[in-house]
Scaffold this motif. Structure first.
Motif, PDB file in Angstrom:
ATOM      1  N   THR A 255       0.788  -1.236   0.000  1.00  0.00           N
ATOM      2  CA  THR A 255       0.000   0.000   0.000  1.00  0.00           C
ATOM      3  C   THR A 255       0.820   1.285   0.000  1.00  0.00           C
ATOM      4  O   THR A 255       0.243   2.365  -0.048  1.00  0.00           O
TER       5      THR A 255
ATOM      6  N   LEU B 131       0.335   4.975  -1.240  1.00  0.00           N
ATOM      7  CA  LEU B 131      -1.049   5.416  -1.417  1.00  0.00           C
ATOM      8  C   LEU B 131      -1.537   6.204  -0.200  1.00  0.00           C
ATOM      9  O   LEU B 131      -1.186   5.876   0.937  1.00  0.00           O
TER      10      LEU B 131
ATOM     11  N   GLU C 181      -6.959   6.767  -1.658  1.00  0.00           N
ATOM     12  CA  GLU C 181      -6.527   5.823  -2.692  1.00  0.00           C
ATOM     13  C   GLU C 181      -6.511   4.397  -2.156  1.00  0.00           C
ATOM     14  O   GLU C 181      -6.953   3.462  -2.824  1.00  0.00           O
ATOM     15  N   VAL C 182      -5.992   4.230  -0.938  1.00  0.00           N
ATOM     16  CA  VAL C 182      -5.839   2.880  -0.415  1.00  0.00           C
ATOM     17  C   VAL C 182      -7.182   2.271  -0.033  1.00  0.00           C
ATOM     18  O   VAL C 182      -7.386   1.054  -0.181  1.00  0.00           O
TER      19      VAL C 182
ATOM     20  N   ARG D  48     -10.003   2.696  -1.636  1.00  0.00           N
ATOM     21  CA  ARG D  48     -10.547   2.185  -2.900  1.00  0.00           C
ATOM     22  C   ARG D  48      -9.787   0.956  -3.371  1.00  0.00           C
ATOM     23  O   ARG D  48     -10.376  -0.014  -3.855  1.00  0.00           O
ATOM     24  N   ALA D  49      -8.452   0.982  -3.217  1.00  0.00           N
ATOM     25  CA  ALA D  49      -7.632  -0.144  -3.672  1.00  0.00           C
ATOM     26  C   ALA D  49      -7.950  -1.420  -2.899  1.00  0.00           C
ATOM     27  O   ALA D  49      -8.049  -2.509  -3.480  1.00  0.00           O
TER      28      ALA D  49
ATOM     29  N   GLU E 163     -11.321  -2.787  -4.067  1.00  0.00           N
ATOM     30  CA  GLU E 163     -11.146  -3.413  -5.387  1.00  0.00           C
ATOM     31  C   GLU E 163     -10.417  -4.749  -5.244  1.00  0.00           C
ATOM     32  O   GLU E 163     -10.799  -5.753  -5.852  1.00  0.00           O
TER      33      GLU E 163
ATOM     34  N   ASN F 233      -1.291   5.697   6.001  1.00  0.00           N
ATOM     35  CA  ASN F 233      -2.542   5.294   5.331  1.00  0.00           C
ATOM     36  C   ASN F 233      -3.293   4.187   6.059  1.00  0.00           C
ATOM     37  O   ASN F 233      -4.165   3.534   5.481  1.00  0.00           O
TER      38      ASN F 233
ATOM     39  N   LYS G  52       2.668  -3.731  -4.985  1.00  0.00           N
ATOM     40  CA  LYS G  52       1.785  -2.588  -4.721  1.00  0.00           C
ATOM     41  C   LYS G  52       1.202  -2.075  -6.031  1.00  0.00           C
ATOM     42  O   LYS G  52       1.898  -1.941  -7.041  1.00  0.00           O
ATOM     43  N   SER G  53      -0.097  -1.805  -6.015  1.00  0.00           N
ATOM     44  CA  SER G  53      -0.778  -1.252  -7.175  1.00  0.00           C
ATOM     45  C   SER G  53      -2.134  -0.716  -6.737  1.00  0.00           C
ATOM     46  O   SER G  53      -2.744  -1.243  -5.810  1.00  0.00           O
ATOM     47  N   LYS G  54      -2.594   0.330  -7.416  1.00  0.00           N
ATOM     48  CA  LYS G  54      -3.967   0.795  -7.210  1.00  0.00           C
ATOM     49  C   LYS G  54      -4.810   0.564  -8.457  1.00  0.00           C
ATOM     50  O   LYS G  54      -5.977   0.923  -8.487  1.00  0.00           O
ATOM     51  N   SER G  55      -4.207  -0.059  -9.470  1.00  0.00           N
ATOM     52  CA  SER G  55      -4.917  -0.381 -10.708  1.00  0.00           C
ATOM     53  C   SER G  55      -5.594  -1.736 -10.582  1.00  0.00           C
ATOM     54  O   SER G  55      -4.916  -2.746 -10.377  1.00  0.00           O
TER      55      SER G  55
END
Length: 289
Positions: free
Chosen positions: A34, A37, A41-42, A44-45, A48, A65, A245-248
Motif C-alpha cells: 500500500t 497510497l 486511494e488505499v 478504494r484499492a 477493489e 494510510n 503494490k498497485s492501485k490499478s
C-alpha cells in the motif's frame, strides 16, 4: 521451495496459497502493498482488491494510510477473520515499551482489535533498541493485539541477537527481494530458523528497470504472461510471500493470476542470471526509514 513443492502449499478460502507461520496460522502468499497510497486511494484499492480475491494487505505506521486500509477492510464485504492485515512500527516506537502505544494507535486508525502480523520496520542497530522492542512485541502477541510478530529489513546478525536474547524467532522477515536482488544467504538463514521470507518491492521497484530485462520478455512470451507475472511466479516457487503494490484493478488482477502455470528449471536458472549480487538494494544498517 522447488516447483513441485509449491503446489503443496494449502490454499486459503480466496484460492491464494498460504504459507504456515512458526507461531501458528498462515499468511497468504500474495498480498497488496500500500505504500505510497494515501487514505482515499488505499481505501478504494483495498475494496477493489477484495473483489479480485485478495485477503492480505500490508501497511505501516510510517505510510500514513492505516485509516484508509481500515476503511477498505471494513467496506470490502469480506469478514474480518478472512483478512490478513500487517502493519509495521518504525524507529519512533523502539525501546521503552513505546510499541505498546504505537500499536494501540495503529489499531485505532485501522479500526481493528488486532493485527494478524506486527513488524519492526527497521532494526536501526546504531540505536541498539531492537531487542527490547522485540520483547515488547512478544508481550503484545501474548495479549492478543498481534496474532503474529516479525521484523522487516533484518540481517542474520540482527536475528541472531533476537533469538539468542529472547528465545523467540520472528514469524516473518520482510526484506527487499526480487530476481535482481535475490539475497540467497538471508533466505537460507530465514528458512533454517523457521522464518517466512516476505518480499517488498517484489517486481523490482528500486533495483532498476527489472521488468524490461530481455530474459523476462522471453519467458513472458513462452508462458503467455506479463513480465510482472513471471517475476511474481518466481517468488511463489521459491516459497516467498510477495506484496506487490498497485492501485490499478487490472494490475492487481494480473498480480494474483499466477497460480495456474509453473516455471521450469531452465526458466528459474535464466532468472538467476538477473541477480545483481549480495550488495544490491537497501542497506538496513544505514537506513533511518
Amino acid at each position: 521451495m522447488t516447483t513441485s513443492e509449491s503446489s503443496s502449499v494449502p490454499a486459503a478460502a480466496s484460492g491464494v496459497p498460504a504459507v504456515p507461520l512458526n507461531s501458528g496460522g498462515s499468511i497468504p502468499q500474495v498480498g497488496l502493498g500500500t505504500w505510497p497510497l494515501d487514505d482515499g486511494e488505499v481505501e478504494r484499492a483495498v475494496i477493489e482488491a477484495a473483489g479480485i480475491g485478495y485477503r492480505h494487505v500490508d501497511t505501516a505506521a510510517k505510510y500514513g494510510n492505516e485509516t484508509g486500509v481500515g476503511r477498505g477492510v471494513a467496506g470490502s464485504g469480506v469478514a474480518r477473520e478472512e483478512w490478513f492485515v500487517t502493519t509495521k512500527l518504525d524507529g519512533q516506537f523502539q525501546g521503552d515499551d513505546k510499541a505498546i502505544a504505537g500499536l494501540d494507535e495503529s489499531l485505532r486508525k485501522l479500526g481493528l482489535e488486532y493485527v494478524d502480523l506486527l513488524l519492526i520496520h527497521w532494526p536501526l542497530p546504531a540505536r541498539d533498541q531492537f531487542v527490547s522492542t522485540w520483547e515488547t512485541f512478544i508481550r503484545l502477541r501474548e495479549q492478543g493485539k498481534a496474532r503474529a510478530i516479525g521484523v522487516s529489513n533484518f540481517k542474520p546478525a540482527h536475528l541472531d541477537r533476537l533469538i539468542a536474547e529472547t528465545g523467540v524467532a520472528p514469524a516473518v522477515n520482510q526484506i527487499e527481494l526480487s530476481p535482481a536482488i535475490q539475497r540467497r544467504e538471508q533466505r537460507a538463514y530465514d528458512a533454517e530458523h523457521g522464518i517466512v521470507t516476505e518480499s517488498w518491492s517484489p517486481i523490482g521497484g528500486g533495483s532498476g528497470d527489472l521488468l524490461s530485462a530481455p530474459v523476462l520478455a522471453e519467458l513472458a512470451e513462452k508462458h503467455g504472461r506479463t513480465p510482472g507475472q513471471i517475476v511474481l511466479r518466481w517468488h511463489v516457487q521459491n516459497g516467498l510471500v510477495a506484496i506487490p503494490k498497485s492501485k490499478s484493478p487490472e494490475r492487481m488482477a494480473q498480480n494474483l493470476a499466477i497460480f495456474d502455470f509453473e516455471l521450469d528449471s531452465d526458466d528459474l536458472a535464466a532468472l538467476d542470471t538477473l541477480d545483481q549480487g549480495p550488495d544490491a538494494g537497501v542497506d538496513s544498517d544505514r537506513s533511518g526509514h
